[in-house]
Design a protein around this motif. Structure first.
Motif, PDB file in Angstrom:
ATOM      1  N   ARG A  18     -72.833   9.183 -27.047  1.00  0.00           N
ATOM      2  CA  ARG A  18     -74.280   9.008 -27.136  1.00  0.00           C
ATOM      3  C   ARG A  18     -74.776   9.568 -28.453  1.00  0.00           C
ATOM      4  O   ARG A  18     -74.311  10.598 -28.903  1.00  0.00           O
ATOM      5  CB  ARG A  18     -74.997   9.730 -25.991  1.00  0.00           C
ATOM      6  N   LEU A  43     -74.737  11.591 -10.597  1.00  0.00           N
ATOM      7  CA  LEU A  43     -75.979  12.292 -10.939  1.00  0.00           C
ATOM      8  C   LEU A  43     -75.922  13.739 -10.454  1.00  0.00           C
ATOM      9  O   LEU A  43     -76.325  14.663 -11.157  1.00  0.00           O
ATOM     10  CB  LEU A  43     -77.166  11.608 -10.276  1.00  0.00           C
ATOM     11  N   VAL A  75     -69.474  11.888 -24.558  1.00  0.00           N
ATOM     12  CA  VAL A  75     -69.983  12.408 -23.289  1.00  0.00           C
ATOM     13  C   VAL A  75     -68.986  12.262 -22.159  1.00  0.00           C
ATOM     14  O   VAL A  75     -69.031  12.994 -21.191  1.00  0.00           O
ATOM     15  CB  VAL A  75     -71.347  11.803 -22.883  1.00  0.00           C
ATOM     16  N   SER A  84     -79.633  12.570 -18.097  1.00  0.00           N
ATOM     17  CA  SER A  84     -78.847  13.782 -17.852  1.00  0.00           C
ATOM     18  C   SER A  84     -77.709  13.906 -18.855  1.00  0.00           C
ATOM     19  O   SER A  84     -77.454  14.981 -19.380  1.00  0.00           O
ATOM     20  CB  SER A  84     -78.237  13.763 -16.451  1.00  0.00           C
ATOM     21  N   TYR A 103     -77.950  25.773 -18.057  1.00  0.00           N
ATOM     22  CA  TYR A 103     -79.282  26.369 -18.167  1.00  0.00           C
ATOM     23  C   TYR A 103     -79.297  27.785 -17.584  1.00  0.00           C
ATOM     24  O   TYR A 103     -79.945  28.681 -18.121  1.00  0.00           O
ATOM     25  CB  TYR A 103     -80.324  25.491 -17.465  1.00  0.00           C
ATOM     26  N   LEU A 121     -75.729  20.661 -15.711  1.00  0.00           N
ATOM     27  CA  LEU A 121     -76.915  21.088 -16.460  1.00  0.00           C
ATOM     28  C   LEU A 121     -77.455  22.399 -15.902  1.00  0.00           C
ATOM     29  O   LEU A 121     -77.808  23.306 -16.658  1.00  0.00           O
ATOM     30  CB  LEU A 121     -78.006  20.018 -16.373  1.00  0.00           C
ATOM     31  N   ARG A 170     -77.485  12.667 -21.836  1.00  0.00           N
ATOM     32  CA  ARG A 170     -77.972  12.963 -23.178  1.00  0.00           C
ATOM     33  C   ARG A 170     -78.365  14.445 -23.275  1.00  0.00           C
ATOM     34  O   ARG A 170     -78.105  15.109 -24.275  1.00  0.00           O
ATOM     35  CB  ARG A 170     -79.146  12.062 -23.549  1.00  0.00           C
ATOM     36  N   GLU A 171     -78.978  14.943 -22.214  1.00  0.00           N
ATOM     37  CA  GLU A 171     -79.381  16.352 -22.175  1.00  0.00           C
ATOM     38  C   GLU A 171     -78.135  17.244 -22.249  1.00  0.00           C
ATOM     39  O   GLU A 171     -78.101  18.222 -23.003  1.00  0.00           O
ATOM     40  CB  GLU A 171     -80.141  16.599 -20.876  1.00  0.00           C
ATOM     41  N   LEU A 172     -77.124  16.888 -21.473  1.00  0.00           N
ATOM     42  CA  LEU A 172     -75.867  17.646 -21.511  1.00  0.00           C
ATOM     43  C   LEU A 172     -75.251  17.586 -22.905  1.00  0.00           C
ATOM     44  O   LEU A 172     -74.790  18.602 -23.431  1.00  0.00           O
ATOM     45  CB  LEU A 172     -74.868  17.072 -20.501  1.00  0.00           C
ATOM     46  N   ILE A 223     -76.939  11.613 -30.818  1.00  0.00           N
ATOM     47  CA  ILE A 223     -77.745  12.832 -30.680  1.00  0.00           C
ATOM     48  C   ILE A 223     -78.440  13.102 -31.995  1.00  0.00           C
ATOM     49  O   ILE A 223     -78.973  14.183 -32.224  1.00  0.00           O
ATOM     50  CB  ILE A 223     -76.888  14.051 -30.272  1.00  0.00           C
ATOM     51  N   SER A 226     -73.742  15.719 -12.881  1.00  0.00           N
ATOM     52  CA  SER A 226     -74.448  16.011 -14.129  1.00  0.00           C
ATOM     53  C   SER A 226     -75.519  17.072 -13.920  1.00  0.00           C
ATOM     54  O   SER A 226     -75.668  17.988 -14.723  1.00  0.00           O
ATOM     55  CB  SER A 226     -75.133  14.762 -14.685  1.00  0.00           C
ATOM     56  N   ASP A 227     -76.272  16.934 -12.837  1.00  0.00           N
ATOM     57  CA  ASP A 227     -77.350  17.887 -12.574  1.00  0.00           C
ATOM     58  C   ASP A 227     -76.791  19.288 -12.358  1.00  0.00           C
ATOM     59  O   ASP A 227     -77.360  20.274 -12.807  1.00  0.00           O
ATOM     60  CB  ASP A 227     -78.150  17.471 -11.338  1.00  0.00           C
TER      61      ASP A 227
END
Lengths: 313, 313
Positions: free
Chosen positions: B65, B142, B75, A145, B153, B149, A147-149, B67, B145-146
């Motif tokens: 992280r 989590l 992050v 998550s 999105y 995201l 890394r996606e963010l 990329i 983060s979700d």
């Protein structure tokens, strides 16, 4: 009996059950409820009290999160052999932090958390191994998550930067190829409104691809067709023969992701992500990330193409 | 002795240590290394073998992280009383899945995982409570983060939709107000290039705000000034007096987030997120999300304003 044994093997395929004895799992299985849901039916709602965990036997469960008073967004999809709701094991009777709904007809086990806790208490050694394995899995999910963010945030930073069109295309391609490990190389072609040709405006790992396409490339036609239906959805092509046909004259690859770049609802170009050495499948790709990337790329190119004369203007 | 006691209280403020006895923690403390880093120095690199966990005493550690081959992205930021690297406890000697670097001068404890494991083995009961608390914390991370995201999105979905400018502004505001719980209401004003006024083009929870601003609003001047320096960075205003001054003639609020909408490097409008009932601070806001929202909003408005006559065109 066959049912029981296969149920046992099935349970043992999950982190949460793998470290317990057959006897303990059989006792658990004898108390499990086997249920079903039709497509669209809720499994549980966000905010609801959590007292069970669920194991998907067949079908698909969507995990959703509220993003507004009456808006919810799918955040993930659990296929057969998935588990959800196991957070309730650690939290006591708290509220669900996400909702869940059947995407298609779904069969599942409903397992009351008290049953699992009983099993935990009976085997401290197995419980300790289980916790370690589960914790590690959560760390890896978090890493994914994050890394996606980081990818999406970096893309929006690029959008706000003063890179020109070509620099932007190159940087965006680098970013997405790194984020989707299956994508070994990438190309961006944009329509030149003067000549009507597709011109290469970005490439990563594939310098020998043609600079100009003097004909309407098959990939563009496929995207053109799909624009009418599911607008802008990236297409994952896993069949090497179909890939070869679609990329004819552009690149050699076994698998490809084809994304349309759409400006004013017209096809203004496309982005290709490719894998030369192996075939990959839709399930390996994060479609949310691809979809978002496709929209942001289109929007950034729309803004930049007014200056450069490329794109739909 | 005073040092030891305060060290003990300090350790007990962390999930991972809270459930162990004073004796066990004192034994651990006697073997802890107390170290320091200057700003910019690495604590550990992504991919490095993990054998220790780190507790920040003072200063700040950036988590990064990769990329891209040579690109990394921050992050998260760990302030004093944060812990990192604890994943190594569960994974054995594996590779770091993120990097860490001092943002400012930092003092920290380095604790070898074997020391913590020893403590775990000596107290299975405390270990079980510790695992539960830590697991729960990971689930909440989590979920955060979700949700973040899902917000990004959804915003990119809005960008790709055929909403007009006003509909887009309203939907985007609804989305961001929901994602940032401190934002009770939101306003978007865009420059009308014909009249030179700022016109309200979106509002959530604040319908009584003026439709048109006939003067150059203070908030716009603040953003105008900040454009020269840290371009587009959202400004969090926590002081009620400063908030009142900045929002004069626009809205009443105790705290506000002010984001510039920038088109062709000129200020084309601004987005205000407000809290009428309480003060909040920068640390409560996810600056990555705000920064990304600000860029995407600007880009989407740039595209849509060509049609409507609003914005910088």
């Amino acid at each position: 009996m066959a049912e029981e044994i296969s149920g046992l093997e099935f349970l043992k395929s999950f982190d949460i059950f793998a470290n317990f004895t057959d006897e303990a799992l059989k006792r658990l299985l004898s108390k499990v409820e086997i249920l079903e849901l039709d497509a669209g039916m809720p499994l549980f709602a966000e905010g609801e009290t959590a007292d069970s965990l669920y194991v998907v036997v067949s079908g698909e469960i969507k995990i959703t999160r509220k993003i507004g008073e009456d808006m919810e967004k799918d955040v993930s999809l659990l296929g057969p052999k998935s588990i959800c709701g196991e957070m309730s094991l650690f939290s006591g009777r708290t509220k669900r932090i996400a909702g869940a709904r059947a995407k298609s007809y779904t069969r599942y086990y409903k397992i009351h958390i008290d049953l699992v806790r009983e099993m935990f208490v009976g085997d401290p050694e197995g419980t300790s191994r289980t916790f370690k394995a589960m914790m590690l899995a959560r760390y890896h999910q978090l890493a994914k998550s994050d890394r996606e963010l980081a990818t999406v945030y970096e893309l929006s930073r690029l959008m706000g930067s003063d890179l020109n069109l070509k620099e932007f295309c190159h940087s965006a391609l680098e970013l997405i190829c790194f984020s989707i490990p299956q994508a070994e190389s990438g190309l961006i072609y944009l329509l030149d409104r003067r000549s009507g040709d597709y011109i290469r405006r970005g490439e990563v790992g594939y310098e020998q691809a043609p600079e100009i396409l003097y004909f309407d490339p098959p990939a563009a036609r496929v995207i053109g067709l799909s624009l009418g239906a599911a607008r802008m959805d990236p297409i994952v092509v896993s069949d090497p023969l179909r890939t070869a046909g679609m990329l004819k004259g552009i690149a050699e690859a076994k698998a490809a992701i084809v994304m349309g770049i759409v400006v004013d609802e017209k096809l203004a170009g496309y982005c290709l992500l490719m894998n030369q050495s192996q075939v990959f499948f839709e399930k390996d790709c994060d479609m949310n990330l691809l979809r978002s990337f496709s929209v942001l790329l289109s929007s950034a190119i729309d803004n930049r193409s007014r200056v450069s004369g490329f794109g739909g203007h």
